[in-house]
Each structure stands twice: as structure tokens, then as C-alpha cells.
Design an enzyme around this catalytic site. Structure first.
Site, mmCIF file in Angstrom:
data_model
loop_
_atom_site.group_PDB
_atom_site.id
_atom_site.type_symbol
_atom_site.label_atom_id
_atom_site.label_comp_id
_atom_site.label_asym_id
_atom_site.label_seq_id
_atom_site.Cartn_x
_atom_site.Cartn_y
_atom_site.Cartn_z
ATOM 1 N N CYS A 74 0.880 -1.172 0.000
ATOM 2 C CA CYS A 74 0.000 0.000 0.000
ATOM 3 C C CYS A 74 0.915 1.219 0.000
ATOM 4 O O CYS A 74 1.927 1.210 -0.682
ATOM 5 C CB CYS A 74 -0.960 -0.028 1.189
ATOM 6 N N LYS A 75 0.601 2.237 0.759
ATOM 7 C CA LYS A 75 1.484 3.409 0.806
ATOM 8 C C LYS A 75 2.537 3.269 1.901
ATOM 9 O O LYS A 75 3.710 3.495 1.662
ATOM 10 C CB LYS A 75 0.679 4.694 1.016
#
Length: 111
Positions: A74-75
Site C-alpha cells: 500500500c502506501k
């Protein structure tokens, strides 16, 4: 937990999956991890329950087998951890998160 080196090597291992659970708008801002497919976290459980044919139609790749090695990113790692737990709960035993996710990837690519 997956490492940067493992994620970087994904394109050389077509038997492994790298699933980015960020939203499409985030990918538009940053770009994608090489070899990854995008399934936003809110859609993940339903996507992993699709038939093999429907998964391939939607994501351009065969659906992972229950024993496939799947890495989620994800981030910054939080959603990746939730994604790995979701996948394990529905029967994907070899699911794991890339804790550094895009943040670490981007940093190491600049070095």
C-alpha cells in the site's frame, strides 16, 4: 513480512503475486510497483472470491491458488497488513505484507 529485495524481484517470479491495495487515485499520483496488480483494499475480499475466469477478466492475470505466494503493498504498510490478514482469513495461507510498501520502495529507488 516481505522485504524490498523480495518485492523488487517479483517480475522475475511469475508464480508470485504482488497486489497493491491502494486506491486508483493514489496510483495515478505515484505510479505502480513493477509486476503488481491493483485491487483496492475495499474490493479485495470480493476479488479473491471471484471465479478463476472472472478474476482473469478483471485483473489480466490468473487467480492465485490458495497456496500461492502473495505480497500485499500500500502506501506505508497499514493497509497491506490488513490485506494479508483478510487473504489468510479466506484461505490464502502464504499471504504477507510488505511493511515498507510504496514509501520504502520510492526511497530505495532514489538511492
Amino acid at each position: 513480512m516481505a522485504t524490498y529485495e523480495e518485492v523488487k524481484d517479483i517480475p522475475n517470479h511469475p508464480d508470485k503475486y504482488l497486489i497493491d491495495v491502494r486506491n486508483k487515485s493514489e496510483l495515478a499520483e505515484t505510479g505502480e510497483l513493477p509486476g503488481s496488480i491493483n485491487i483496492p483494499l475495499p474490493e479485495l475480499e470480493d476479488a479473491l472470491k471471484l471465479s478463476d475466469a472472472q478474476f482473469k477478466t478483471n485483473f489480466g492475470r490468473s487467480k492465485p491458488a490458495p497456496d500461492a505466494k502473495i505480497i500485499f503493498s500500500c502506501k506505508a504498510g497499514g493497509r497491506a497488513a490488513r490485506a494479508a490478514n483478510t487473504a489468510k482469513t479466506i484461505g490464502f495461507a502464504n499471504a504477507k505484507a510488505y511493511p515498507g510498501s510504496w514509501t520504502e520502495w520510492e526511497q530505495k529507488q532514489k538511492q
